[in-house]
Write an enzyme that holds these catalytic residues in place. Structure first.
Site, PDB file in Angstrom:
ATOM      1  N   CYS A 131      13.463 -49.315  38.717  1.00 26.63           N
ATOM      2  CA  CYS A 131      13.863 -48.155  37.913  1.00 26.63           C
ATOM      3  C   CYS A 131      15.309 -48.024  38.726  1.00 26.63           C
ATOM      4  O   CYS A 131      15.146 -47.570  40.122  1.00 26.63           O
ATOM      5  CB  CYS A 131      12.808 -46.602  39.227  1.00 26.63           C
ATOM      6  SG  CYS A 131      13.462 -45.965  38.757  1.00 26.63           S
ATOM      7  N   CYS A 134      16.086 -44.864  40.577  1.00 23.97           N
ATOM      8  CA  CYS A 134      15.499 -44.416  42.105  1.00 23.97           C
ATOM      9  C   CYS A 134      16.639 -45.418  42.985  1.00 23.97           C
ATOM     10  O   CYS A 134      16.740 -44.431  43.420  1.00 23.97           O
ATOM     11  CB  CYS A 134      13.558 -44.622  41.930  1.00 23.97           C
ATOM     12  SG  CYS A 134      13.362 -45.062  40.628  1.00 23.97           S
ATOM     13  N   ASP A 135      16.313 -46.591  42.473  1.00 25.35           N
ATOM     14  CA  ASP A 135      17.124 -47.231  43.629  1.00 25.35           C
ATOM     15  C   ASP A 135      18.038 -48.610  43.831  1.00 25.35           C
ATOM     16  O   ASP A 135      19.061 -48.139  44.449  1.00 25.35           O
ATOM     17  CB  ASP A 135      15.959 -48.197  43.650  1.00 25.35           C
ATOM     18  CG  ASP A 135      14.819 -48.380  43.626  1.00 25.35           C
ATOM     19  OD1 ASP A 135      14.694 -47.693  44.613  1.00 25.35           O
ATOM     20  OD2 ASP A 135      13.337 -48.654  43.519  1.00 25.35           O
TER      21      ASP A 135
END
Ligand code: NAP
Length: 307
Positions: A131, A134-135
């Site tokens: 992701c 997200c990261d």
């Protein structure tokens, strides 16, 4: 006889459980094969509203679960092995026990597809991620690699160039599934390098518990080499967890549930929440919102049926 069985214990399932619990429906949550959902595979979550310092993904889902349990939600480990949605009450086979329920909320998610390498699996959350949203932020000025040749890979690779010093996109063929516009955008991005006809054979460094590089193979020449990498992102598709409902709930060609408006599926009394239907946003907060919606619809459905 249950009022509602929620399948899945990620953000969508847990939020549905909080709402259904507070509505006194005593929901049963079937945790699924990845208890806690995709958040349980991440580290720091910085974009879930309400946590200015961020919160650990596993803590966030665990908190949601506790919150649901405070309102009477019951959790059972395991998966739904079989389902009969042909008539009401519905019947679900949970780890060998058939249970009847008036409504079902399918929040079983979509699992990221992985390469399947042992080293990759060992380093999930330690430099390996599925992701970018997200990261990506954690790889400011670092070397990033993205695997895939579809729209997701193009989108994520482009997005990651905002953070990384350099981003390398690795694809196993020299033709792309990605749409022309997305591919062109990626090709014109000066921070993005393409490695085609190339596969990843190993992610280093499992012993050090952090990604330091990968071993690559050029499929045309057979050349094998190591490349330094700090962040390793997979964008090779997702697999919605709907196999058990095949032929019973309408899905699209790839298995995602087709929404009939709101949280409704093709089967009255069966509702969807989260990534099992959403192929676009796939965020913790959108899944939580979808869980809320599904629980409210289940509650109204039960009320209309006189329960
Ligand atoms: P996808 O289109 O199925 O592409 C998956 C890619 O991963 C393919 O290039 C495939 O390679 C590769 N791949 C699969 N398994 C692999 C493996 N084991 N090893 C190496 N490579 C592997 O998936 P997606 O990109 O997630 O897109 C899914 C859907 O969402 C598509 O319909 C897409 O258009 C849509 N989407 C749209 C947008 C947008 O418009 N903004 C953004 C994201 C996604 P091969 O080509 O060799 O099979």
């Amino acid at each position: 006889m249950r009022n509602v069985i929620i399948i899945g214990s990620g953000c969508a399932g847990n939020t549905a459980a909080i709402y259904a619990g507070r509505a006194n429906l005593q929901p049963l949550v079937v945790s699924g094969h990845e208890a806690g959902g995709q958040l349980s595979l991440t580290t720091l979550v910085e974009n879930f509203p309400g946590f200015p310092e961020g919160i650990n993904g596993p803590d966030l889902v665990e908190n949601m679960k506790k919150q649901a349990q405070n309102f009477g939600a019951e959790y059972v480990d395991g998966v739904v092995l079989d389902a009969d949605l042909s008539k009401r009450p519905f019947r679900l086979n949970i780890e060998g026990n058939w249970t009847e329920t008036r409504t079902v909320i399918v929040a079983s998610g979509a699992s990221a597809r992985w390469l399947g390498l042992e080293s990759e699996q060992a380093l999930i959350g330690h430099g390996v991620s599925s992701c970018a949203t997200c990261d990506g932020f954690f790889y400011r000025d670092k070397k990033i690699m993205v695997v895939g040749g579809g729209d997701s890979a193009m989108e994520e690779a482009n997005f990651l160039t905002r953070f990384g010093r350099e981003v390398t996109l690795v694809h196993r063929r020299d033709e792309f599934r990605a749409s022309k516009i997305m591919l062109d955008r990626a090709r014109h991005n000066p921070k993005l390098k393409f490695l085609t006809n190339t596969v990843v054979e190993e992610v280093h460094d499992v012993a050090g518990k952090v990604v330091t590089g990968v071993r690559l193979r050029d499929l045309k020449t057979g050349k094998v080499w190591d490349q330094e990498v700090d962040g390793f992102f997979l964008a090779i598709g997702h697999i919605p967890n709907t196999k058990v409902f095949k032929g019973q709930i309408e899905t699209d060609a790839e298995g995602y549930i087709v929404s009939k408006g709101g949280a409704r599926t093709s089967v009255p009394g069966v509702f969807h929440a989260g990534d099992v239907e959403d192929r676009t946003y796939r965020q913790a907060i959108t899944a939580a919102g979808a869980g809320c919606r599904a629980a409210m619809e289940a509650e109204r459905f039960l009320e209309a049926e006189g329960h």
